[in-house]
Scaffold this motif. Sequence first.
Motif, PDB file in Angstrom:
ATOM      1  N   MET A   4       0.899  -1.286   0.086  1.00  0.00           N
ATOM      2  CA  MET A   4       0.057  -0.003  -0.030  1.00  0.00           C
ATOM      3  C   MET A   4       0.943   1.263   0.123  1.00  0.00           C
ATOM      4  SD  MET A   4      -2.682   1.249   2.932  1.00  0.00           S
ATOM      5  CE  MET A   4      -4.011   0.446   2.490  1.00  0.00           C
ATOM      6  N   ILE A   5       0.411   2.111  -0.890  1.00  0.00           N
ATOM      7  CA  ILE A   5       1.485   3.371  -1.016  1.00  0.00           C
ATOM      8  C   ILE A   5       0.867   4.712  -0.210  1.00  0.00           C
ATOM      9  CG2 ILE A   5       2.588   5.098  -2.548  1.00  0.00           C
ATOM     10  CD1 ILE A   5       3.371   1.933  -3.030  1.00  0.00           C
ATOM     11  N   VAL A   6       1.735   5.430   0.495  1.00  0.00           N
ATOM     12  CA  VAL A   6       1.043   6.574   1.143  1.00  0.00           C
ATOM     13  C   VAL A   6       1.243   7.659  -0.030  1.00  0.00           C
ATOM     14  CG1 VAL A   6       1.266   8.417   2.846  1.00  0.00           C
ATOM     15  CG2 VAL A   6       1.448   5.863   3.511  1.00  0.00           C
ATOM     16  N   CYS A   7       0.494   8.024  -0.646  1.00  0.00           N
ATOM     17  CA  CYS A   7       0.318   8.826  -1.743  1.00  0.00           C
ATOM     18  C   CYS A   7      -0.225  10.250  -1.657  1.00  0.00           C
ATOM     19  CB  CYS A   7       0.165   8.105  -3.089  1.00  0.00           C
ATOM     20  SG  CYS A   7       0.273   8.826  -4.506  1.00  0.00           S
ATOM     21  N   SER A   8       0.610  11.203  -1.850  1.00  0.00           N
ATOM     22  CA  SER A   8       0.063  12.577  -1.858  1.00  0.00           C
ATOM     23  C   SER A   8      -0.407  12.999  -3.013  1.00  0.00           C
ATOM     24  CB  SER A   8       1.214  13.630  -1.168  1.00  0.00           C
ATOM     25  OG  SER A   8       2.257  13.776  -2.136  1.00  0.00           O
ATOM     26  N   SER A  31      -4.511   8.364   0.733  1.00  0.00           N
ATOM     27  CA  SER A  31      -4.060   9.881   0.779  1.00  0.00           C
ATOM     28  C   SER A  31      -4.938  10.245   1.949  1.00  0.00           C
ATOM     29  CB  SER A  31      -4.560  10.550  -0.554  1.00  0.00           C
ATOM     30  OG  SER A  31      -3.840  10.013  -1.877  1.00  0.00           O
ATOM     31  N   PHE A  32      -4.598  11.386   2.530  1.00  0.00           N
ATOM     32  CA  PHE A  32      -5.105  11.966   3.555  1.00  0.00           C
ATOM     33  C   PHE A  32      -5.458  13.521   3.433  1.00  0.00           C
ATOM     34  CE2 PHE A  32      -2.241   8.274   5.073  1.00  0.00           C
ATOM     35  CZ  PHE A  32      -2.980   7.870   5.894  1.00  0.00           C
ATOM     36  N   GLN A  33      -6.620  13.602   3.851  1.00  0.00           N
ATOM     37  CA  GLN A  33      -7.187  15.178   3.968  1.00  0.00           C
ATOM     38  C   GLN A  33      -6.987  15.466   5.513  1.00  0.00           C
ATOM     39  OE1 GLN A  33      -8.198  18.319   3.914  1.00  0.00           O
ATOM     40  NE2 GLN A  33      -8.961  17.615   2.003  1.00  0.00           N
ATOM     41  N   TYR A  34      -5.889  16.195   5.509  1.00  0.00           N
ATOM     42  CA  TYR A  34      -5.697  16.684   7.189  1.00  0.00           C
ATOM     43  C   TYR A  34      -5.792  17.935   7.470  1.00  0.00           C
ATOM     44  CZ  TYR A  34      -0.964  18.154   4.854  1.00  0.00           C
ATOM     45  OH  TYR A  34      -0.244  18.568   4.164  1.00  0.00           O
ATOM     46  N   LYS A  40      -5.407  19.766  -3.865  1.00  0.00           N
ATOM     47  CA  LYS A  40      -5.082  19.880  -5.389  1.00  0.00           C
ATOM     48  C   LYS A  40      -4.579  18.401  -5.469  1.00  0.00           C
ATOM     49  CE  LYS A  40      -3.863  22.107  -9.546  1.00  0.00           C
ATOM     50  NZ  LYS A  40      -3.908  23.692  -9.808  1.00  0.00           N
ATOM     51  N   GLU A  41      -3.575  18.353  -4.866  1.00  0.00           N
ATOM     52  CA  GLU A  41      -2.705  16.986  -4.995  1.00  0.00           C
ATOM     53  C   GLU A  41      -3.242  15.752  -4.796  1.00  0.00           C
ATOM     54  OE1 GLU A  41      -1.227  17.160  -0.478  1.00  0.00           O
ATOM     55  OE2 GLU A  41       0.223  17.478  -2.055  1.00  0.00           O
ATOM     56  N   LEU A  42      -4.679  15.741  -4.192  1.00  0.00           N
ATOM     57  CA  LEU A  42      -5.235  14.361  -3.999  1.00  0.00           C
ATOM     58  C   LEU A  42      -5.932  14.134  -5.473  1.00  0.00           C
ATOM     59  CD1 LEU A  42      -6.937  15.027  -0.771  1.00  0.00           C
ATOM     60  CD2 LEU A  42      -4.951  13.946  -1.289  1.00  0.00           C
ATOM     61  N   ILE A  58      -9.098   7.771   0.309  1.00  0.00           N
ATOM     62  CA  ILE A  58      -8.896   9.177   1.083  1.00  0.00           C
ATOM     63  C   ILE A  58      -9.228   9.227   2.389  1.00  0.00           C
ATOM     64  CG2 ILE A  58      -9.236  11.735   0.774  1.00  0.00           C
ATOM     65  CD1 ILE A  58      -9.802  11.393  -2.295  1.00  0.00           C
ATOM     66  N   ILE A  59      -8.255   9.362   3.333  1.00  0.00           N
ATOM     67  CA  ILE A  59      -8.681   9.455   4.835  1.00  0.00           C
ATOM     68  C   ILE A  59      -8.851  10.610   5.406  1.00  0.00           C
ATOM     69  CG2 ILE A  59      -8.028   8.289   6.922  1.00  0.00           C
ATOM     70  CD1 ILE A  59      -8.899   6.170   4.691  1.00  0.00           C
ATOM     71  N   ASP A  60     -10.051  10.957   5.837  1.00  0.00           N
ATOM     72  CA  ASP A  60     -10.333  12.348   6.248  1.00  0.00           C
ATOM     73  C   ASP A  60      -9.843  12.363   7.599  1.00  0.00           C
ATOM     74  OD1 ASP A  60     -11.018  15.016   7.302  1.00  0.00           O
ATOM     75  OD2 ASP A  60     -13.073  14.685   6.190  1.00  0.00           O
TER      76      ASP A  60
END
Length: 235
Positions: A4-8, A31-34, A40-42, A58-60
């Motif tokens: 699994m890739i942590v991808c921005s 990806s993360f919405q933090y 934009k990168e998401l 996408i994890i909020d």
Amino acid sequence: MKAMIVCSGGLDSVTLAYKVAAEGSLTSLVSFQYGQRHDKELGYAARCAEHFGVPHHIIDISNVGAQLTGSALTDDVDVPDGHYAEDSMKLTIVPNRNAIMLTIAYGMAASQGADTVAIAVHGGDHFIYPDCRPDFIEQFAKMQKMALDGYADIDIYAPFLHGSKADIAAAGAALNVPFEDTWSCYKGGEKHCGKCGTCVERAEAFHEAGVVDPTDYEDPDFWRTAVAAHDSGAA
């Protein structure tokens, strides 16, 4: 490797996705919405996932991010311009960001049957971000072995940890990464601004790697001034 890739959606993590897909099995992107000032990168991370035909989660965690105040990436603080290695770039630190994201990614990987979490931290990050340094990655991996003991055995894959951004650009070129489908700029405008630390780093990396930079910058020449100013100050 089922990773699994942590991808921005940035140059580094998209290149990592291509590298993992070439070397093993890419299971998904997370990806993360933090609470970042722009997301934009998401959209670029989504393009990457679509290319490989894998899920994009996408994890909020914006409620958590709202408590991690003081960063130019989350608060109403001007994003600093200049070379990435300047002290001013510490304004872009979001405290414990990678530790939080990796913890979530490890849990997801364990529950989804992946055996690896991959992250694109690299040598250029070490000066600014403590949770991008080799000691952190090593100790975090040990902690997660204990946290998941008896349930799952998840490895961390950080192939760029001791390399430079230029090394990533060179690796991406060899893998035919569509660099135009990556986003780095902290300001989130119509184009890459060309002046913030990550834009300067991006342009410098392509130059050092001898790779054509397809990025459309608002100020395409600022990086040269920023690099020269940093080099003269470091001399």
